[in-house]
Design a protein around this motif. Structure first.
Motif, short mmCIF file in Angstrom:
data_model
loop_
_atom_site.label_atom_id
_atom_site.label_comp_id
_atom_site.label_asym_id
_atom_site.label_seq_id
_atom_site.Cartn_x
_atom_site.Cartn_y
_atom_site.Cartn_z
N ALA A 140 -26.76 13.53 -8.17
CA ALA A 140 -25.56 12.73 -7.89
C ALA A 140 -25.32 12.69 -6.39
CB ALA A 140 -24.34 13.34 -8.59
N CYS A 141 -25.35 11.52 -5.83
CA CYS A 141 -25.07 11.35 -4.41
C CYS A 141 -23.59 11.64 -4.16
CB CYS A 141 -25.42 9.93 -3.96
SG CYS A 141 -25.11 9.60 -2.20
N GLY A 142 -23.31 12.46 -3.15
CA GLY A 142 -21.93 12.76 -2.80
C GLY A 142 -21.42 14.05 -3.38
N ASN A 143 -22.31 14.87 -3.94
CA ASN A 143 -21.86 16.15 -4.49
C ASN A 143 -22.04 17.29 -3.50
OD1 ASN A 143 -24.59 16.44 -4.51
ND2 ASN A 143 -24.79 16.96 -6.68
N LEU A 156 -32.40 11.92 0.65
CA LEU A 156 -32.73 12.28 2.02
C LEU A 156 -31.60 13.04 2.68
CD1 LEU A 156 -34.35 8.89 3.19
CD2 LEU A 156 -35.50 10.91 2.25
N CYS A 157 -30.39 12.88 2.18
CA CYS A 157 -29.20 13.53 2.72
C CYS A 157 -28.13 13.44 1.64
CB CYS A 157 -28.75 12.83 4.01
SG CYS A 157 -28.33 11.06 3.76
N ASP A 158 -26.91 13.94 1.93
CA ASP A 158 -25.82 13.78 0.98
C ASP A 158 -24.55 13.43 1.75
OD1 ASP A 158 -25.26 14.46 -2.13
OD2 ASP A 158 -23.47 14.81 -0.91
N THR A 159 -23.89 12.40 1.30
CA THR A 159 -22.73 11.87 2.03
C THR A 159 -21.56 12.84 2.07
OG1 THR A 159 -22.03 10.77 -0.02
CG2 THR A 159 -23.34 9.48 1.52
N ALA A 160 -21.54 13.84 1.21
CA ALA A 160 -20.44 14.80 1.22
C ALA A 160 -20.65 15.92 2.23
CB ALA A 160 -20.24 15.40 -0.18
N ILE A 161 -21.88 15.98 2.84
CA ILE A 161 -22.15 16.99 3.86
C ILE A 161 -21.77 16.39 5.21
CG2 ILE A 161 -23.90 18.44 4.93
CD1 ILE A 161 -25.48 18.30 2.33
N ALA A 162 -20.82 17.02 5.88
CA ALA A 162 -20.29 16.42 7.10
C ALA A 162 -21.21 16.64 8.30
CB ALA A 162 -18.89 17.00 7.40
N THR A 163 -21.73 17.84 8.47
CA THR A 163 -22.56 18.14 9.64
C THR A 163 -23.67 19.10 9.23
OG1 THR A 163 -21.14 20.02 10.26
CG2 THR A 163 -20.63 17.87 11.27
N GLY A 164 -24.64 19.22 10.13
CA GLY A 164 -25.72 20.18 9.92
C GLY A 164 -26.78 19.66 8.97
N ASN A 165 -27.56 20.58 8.42
CA ASN A 165 -28.65 20.21 7.52
C ASN A 165 -28.12 19.46 6.31
OD1 ASN A 165 -30.54 21.42 9.15
ND2 ASN A 165 -30.51 23.37 8.05
N GLY A 166 -28.74 18.35 6.02
CA GLY A 166 -28.39 17.57 4.85
C GLY A 166 -27.37 16.49 5.11
N ALA A 167 -26.74 16.53 6.30
CA ALA A 167 -25.75 15.49 6.60
C ALA A 167 -26.46 14.15 6.81
CB ALA A 167 -24.95 15.87 7.85
N CYS A 168 -25.90 13.09 6.33
CA CYS A 168 -26.50 11.77 6.50
C CYS A 168 -26.34 11.32 7.96
CB CYS A 168 -25.84 10.76 5.56
SG CYS A 168 -26.28 11.06 3.82
N GLY A 184 -31.53 2.42 5.52
CA GLY A 184 -31.13 2.86 4.20
C GLY A 184 -29.62 3.03 4.12
N ALA A 185 -29.13 3.52 2.98
CA ALA A 185 -27.70 3.67 2.78
C ALA A 185 -27.44 4.87 1.88
CB ALA A 185 -27.10 2.41 2.15
N GLY A 186 -26.19 5.37 1.93
CA GLY A 186 -25.80 6.47 1.07
C GLY A 186 -26.69 7.67 1.29
N CYS A 187 -27.15 8.24 0.18
CA CYS A 187 -27.99 9.43 0.27
C CYS A 187 -29.44 9.10 0.57
CB CYS A 187 -27.88 10.24 -1.03
SG CYS A 187 -26.22 10.94 -1.29
N GLN A 188 -29.76 7.84 0.87
CA GLN A 188 -31.10 7.42 1.27
C GLN A 188 -31.12 7.03 2.75
OE1 GLN A 188 -33.78 7.66 -0.77
NE2 GLN A 188 -32.32 8.57 -2.21
N ALA A 189 -30.09 7.35 3.46
CA ALA A 189 -30.03 6.99 4.88
C ALA A 189 -31.01 7.83 5.68
CB ALA A 189 -28.61 7.19 5.41
N MET A 190 -31.61 7.22 6.71
CA MET A 190 -32.55 7.93 7.58
C MET A 190 -32.57 7.25 8.94
SD MET A 190 -36.20 6.58 6.08
CE MET A 190 -36.53 4.82 5.90
N CYS A 191 -33.04 8.00 9.94
CA CYS A 191 -33.15 7.46 11.29
C CYS A 191 -34.42 6.63 11.43
CB CYS A 191 -33.17 8.60 12.32
SG CYS A 191 -31.61 9.49 12.47
#
Length: 597
Positions: free
Chosen positions: A152-155, A163-175, A194-201
Motif C-alpha cells: 500500500a503506497c502511503g503506509n 521506489l519510495c513511500d509518500t508517508a516518509i517525510a525525510t531520509g531513506n525511503g522518502a520520495c 514517475g509519481a507517488g511511490c514510483q517517483a525517482m530522480c
C-alpha cells in the motif's frame, strides 16, 4: 423468607434434641432398646436433596443452578436474570441459546468461549500484532512484516515494487523532490520522474550548447559556448589534445587500456591518464613464447616460438619431424613429410670433448678455476675425457661411459648440399680404439636436424660479446670443408651434470672425402639462468656437490656466505631477453661403425 425461618427453626430443634439426648435424660433406658436416631424433617437449604426437591446446595441464597426453593433453574428453557443466567441450556436455538463455539466473522478479532452451562458466553479481543497467515492485517501491519497485508503506497514503509513511500517525510525511503534530485553536475538536467511511490530522480545529459547555463557539453568549445574553458579535464577535446579526461563515454574519452584483438601486434598505451593518451599497435617482430603470435618473416618457428605450429619443409627441424630439407623432393634423405627415408647412417663419435667457455670456478679456501686444473682430484675436462674414452663402471659393463655421435643420412660432403643429421647418445663398446656404436631405443631419443655443407670459410664460431678471456686454450672455430646443423635443443652430460642447451648448433671440419674423421668440432648452445638454477650438481662432486649449476658459473652466484663461485667477473649473456650463459665446447669425432637397432 418463610423457608429460611423454617430452616433456622429446624436447626435449633435439632441442636436442642442433641443436648437433651446427651444430658442423661435417657440414662434409665436399656442400651439395647435405645430409640431410633432422630430424623429431621425435609428442609430446603440443609444440603440434602429431600423428597420434593430438585436440588439442595446447602445455600439458602438463590444462585444460577438451585434457587431458594431447591428447584433447578438452568435448563428450564428460560433465561432467569434473577439467578444470573446469561443463557439457558434448555433453549436449543435463537435468543437465549447457550453458545458452544464462537466466531464473529471478523478477521481481525480473536473469538473465545467463556464460562459454561447457563453462564456460557462469547468474548472477543482485537488482533494488534502482525502475524503471517492469520488472515488479518492489523493496524501497524504491512507487507514486510505480515503476509496478510497488501502493498500500500502511503503506509510509511517502502514495500516490494515501490521506489519510495509518500508517508516518509525525510531520509531513506522518502520520495524525491526536485530539490533532492540535484546531482551537483552542471551538464545534467535534474527532475523527478514517475509519481507517488514510483517517483525517482532523473538526470538527463545536456547536449546542446546554451550560453551561460554553466554547462560545456561534449563537442562544445570556447568558440561555441561561453561556459567552456580551455584545458585538460574540461570535458572538451581542445587543440593539442587527443582526448579529455572528463569525457567518460563516447568520442573524446581517454583510453585507459588498449587492445586491437590482433595477436601479432603489441597493444601500447602512451600518455595514460592525460589528455594526450593514445593507443598504438606496432607489429610483433621477434619470436616469443606464449604471446599468442607467430610473427611472419622473422625466422619464427616451433623451436623458438611455442605459438608457431611445426611446418614441414620450412628448413627447420621442429617437433615431430626427423628432418626438414626445405624442398619438395620426396625421394632424397628427407621425404616430404619431414621424416627420414631409410638411408644407412654414417656415424662420427666424439673421442674428446672440452669445455672452453664459460669456465667453472669454485671456492675451497682459495678460488680455483677447475675447468682444466684439478682440485681434490676433480677437473671438468679431465672428467669429460675419462668418461668418453673409458669404461669406468664397477664392474665394467663393456660400454664406454659417455657417447655422443653425429649420424649423417646420407653422408654428403658436397659444398652447399644439405643432408639429414641425427645427434645420438648411443651405446658404444670399449675399448675406444675398436668401438662399434649402436642406436639406443627408442628412435625418438635421437635429436634430428639438417646439416648444410660449406666448402670454405667458417661454419661456426662464437657469437660476438659472449665469451670471456681469452681463456687458454681458446675456442677453435669449425672451418671448411665443414658442416653446420640448424638449431636444436640438446642435453649433454658434462662430468655427470645434465646441461640443457637451447638454440644449439654443431659443426665440424671434414677430413677426407668421404671423411674418416671430423676435427675442429664446435658445439654452441645457450643455458638459461633458470635452467642452471634448477640443475643440481651431483653429491659425488667435491666442494660443490648438491649446489645448483649456476653457483659455479661466473656471474651466477652473488658474493656472500656459502658462495662457491669465486670468479671475479661475470660471464652472463642475454639471449632473446633471457639471462644465461652461451656454452662453447670443442670436440674431435672419428668415424665409427654404426648399427641401427
Amino acid at each position: 423468607m418463610v423457608s429460611t425461618v423454617r430452616g433456622v427453626a429446624l436447626a435449633v430443634l435439632s441442636a436442642v434434641f442433641v443436648l437433651v439426648a446427651g444430658s442423661g435424660c435417657g440414662d434409665n433406658l436399656v442400651p439395647e432398646q435405645e430409640p431410633d436416631a432422630f430424623v429431621p424433617p425435609a428442609a430446603c437449604g440443609n444440603g440434602v436433596v429431600d423428597p420434593g426437591e430438585d436440588c439442595d446446595d446447602g445455600n439458602v441464597m438463590p444462585d444460577n443452578a438451585c434457587d431458594a426453593r431447591c428447584l433447578f433453574t438452568c435448563g428450564n428453557g428460560t433465561v432467569d436474570d434473577t439467578f444470573g443466567e446469561l443463557c439457558d441450556t434448555g433453549i436449543v436455538s435463537g435468543a437465549g441459546a447457550c453458545p458452544s463455539t464462537c466466531n464473529d466473522g471478523m478477521a481481525c478479532t480473536q473469538d473465545a468461549l467463556a464460562g459454561g452451562g447457563c453462564q456460557a458466553e462469547c468474548v472477543t479481543a482485537p488482533i494488534t500484532t502482525p502475524i503471517n497467515g492469520d488472515g488479518c492485517c492489523p493496524s501497524g501491519g504491512n507487507s514486510t512484516n505480515d503476509n496478510d497485508c497488501q502493498v500500500a503506497c502511503g503506509n510509511g514503509v517502502v514495500e516490494t515494487g515501490e521506489l519510495c513511500d509518500t508517508a516518509i517525510a525525510t531520509g531513506n525511503g522518502a520520495c524525491p523532490t526536485v530539490a533532492s534530485c540535484a546531482d551537483g553536475m552542471n551538464c545534467t538536467t535534474d527532475a523527478v520522474g514517475g509519481a507517488g511511490c514510483q517517483a525517482m530522480c532523473t538526470h538527463t545529459n545536456i547536449t546542446q550548447t546554451i550560453p551561460s547555463d554553466g554547462c560545456c557539453p561534449p563537442g562544445a568549445t570556447t568558440a561555441t559556448d561561453n561556459d567552456c574553458v580551455a584545458g585538460c579535464g574540461n570535458g572538451v577535446v581542445d587543440s593539442g589534445e587527443t582526448c579529455d579526461t572528463a569525457i567518460t563515454v563516447g568520442v573524446g574519452r581517454c583510453p585507459v587500456s588498449c587492445t586491437d584483438g590482433v595477436a601479432c601486434t603489441r597493444d601500447v598505451l602512451s600518455g595514460g591518464g592525460s589528455c594526450t593518451a593514445a593507443c598504438s599497435f606496432p607489429a610483433i617482430t621477434a619470436p616469443a613464447n606464449n604471446d599468442g603470435c607467430c610473427p611472419a618473416g622473422v625466422g619464427a618457428n616451433n623451436n623458438n616460438d611455442s605459438d608457431c605450429p611445426p611446418v614441414c619443409r620450412n628448413g627447420v627441424v621442429e617437433q615431430g619431424e626427423q628432418c626438414d630439407d626445405n624442398n619438395n623432393v620426396d625421394t632424397d634423405a628427407c621425404n616430404n613429410n619431414c621424416q627420414l627415408n631409410t638411408v644407412a647412417g654414417t656415424a662420427f663419435r666424439m673421442s674428446d670433448l672440452d669445455l672452453r667457455d664459460p669456465h667453472v670456478h669454485v671456492s675451497a679456501v682459495f678460488c680455483f678455476d677447475v675447468t682444466d686444473n684439478p682440485v681434490a682430484g676433480f677437473a671438468v675436462n679431465a672428467e669429460l675425457q675419462s668418461s668418453i674414452q673409458n669404461d669406468e663402471d664397477n664392474p665394467a659393463d663393456g660400454q664406454l661411459d659417455l657417447n655422443i655421435a653425429a649420424v649423417f643420412r646420407p653422408l654428403n660432403q658436397t659444398g652447399g648440399a644439405t643432408t639429414g643429421l641425427e645427434i645420438h647418445f648411443p651405446s658404444c663398446t670399449s675399448p675406444m680404439a675398436s668401438t662399434t656404436c649402436s642406436r639406443n631405443p627408442p628412435a625418438s631419443a635421437a635429436i634430428t636436424a639438417m646439416a648444410t655443407n660449406t666448402a670454405s670459410g667458417t661454419c661456426l664460431s662464437p657469437l660476438a660479446n659472449t665469451t670471456t678471456g681469452p681463456y687458454t686454450p681458446e675456442i677453435t672455430n669449425a672451418t671448411g670443408p665443414c658442416y653446420l646443423s640448424d638449431e636444436v635443443t640438446v642435453t649433454i652430460n658434462v662430468a655427470n651434470i645434465p646441461i640443457t642447451l637451447r638454440n644449439a648448433r654443431i659443426a665440424a671440419t671434414y677430413v677426407g672425402n668421404p671423411a674418416s674423421t671430423t676435427i675442429n668440432g664446435l658445439l654452441r648452445g645457450f643455458i638459461s639462468e633458470t635452467d642452471a638454477d634448477n640443475t643440481v650438481l651431483p653429491m659425488s662432486l667435491p666442494v660443490v656437490g648438491g649446489r645448483p649449476l649456476s653457483s659455479v658459473l661466473p656471474g651466477g652466484d652473488p658474493p656472500g656466505p656459502g658462495n662457491t663461485n669465486c670468479a671475479g667477473h661475470s660471464d652472463v649473456d642475454i639471449n632473446n631477453g633471457v639471462r644465461g650463459w652461451w656454452f662453447y665446447l670443442n670436440f674431435s669425432a672419428p668415424r665409427v661403425p654404426w648399427v641401427d637397432n
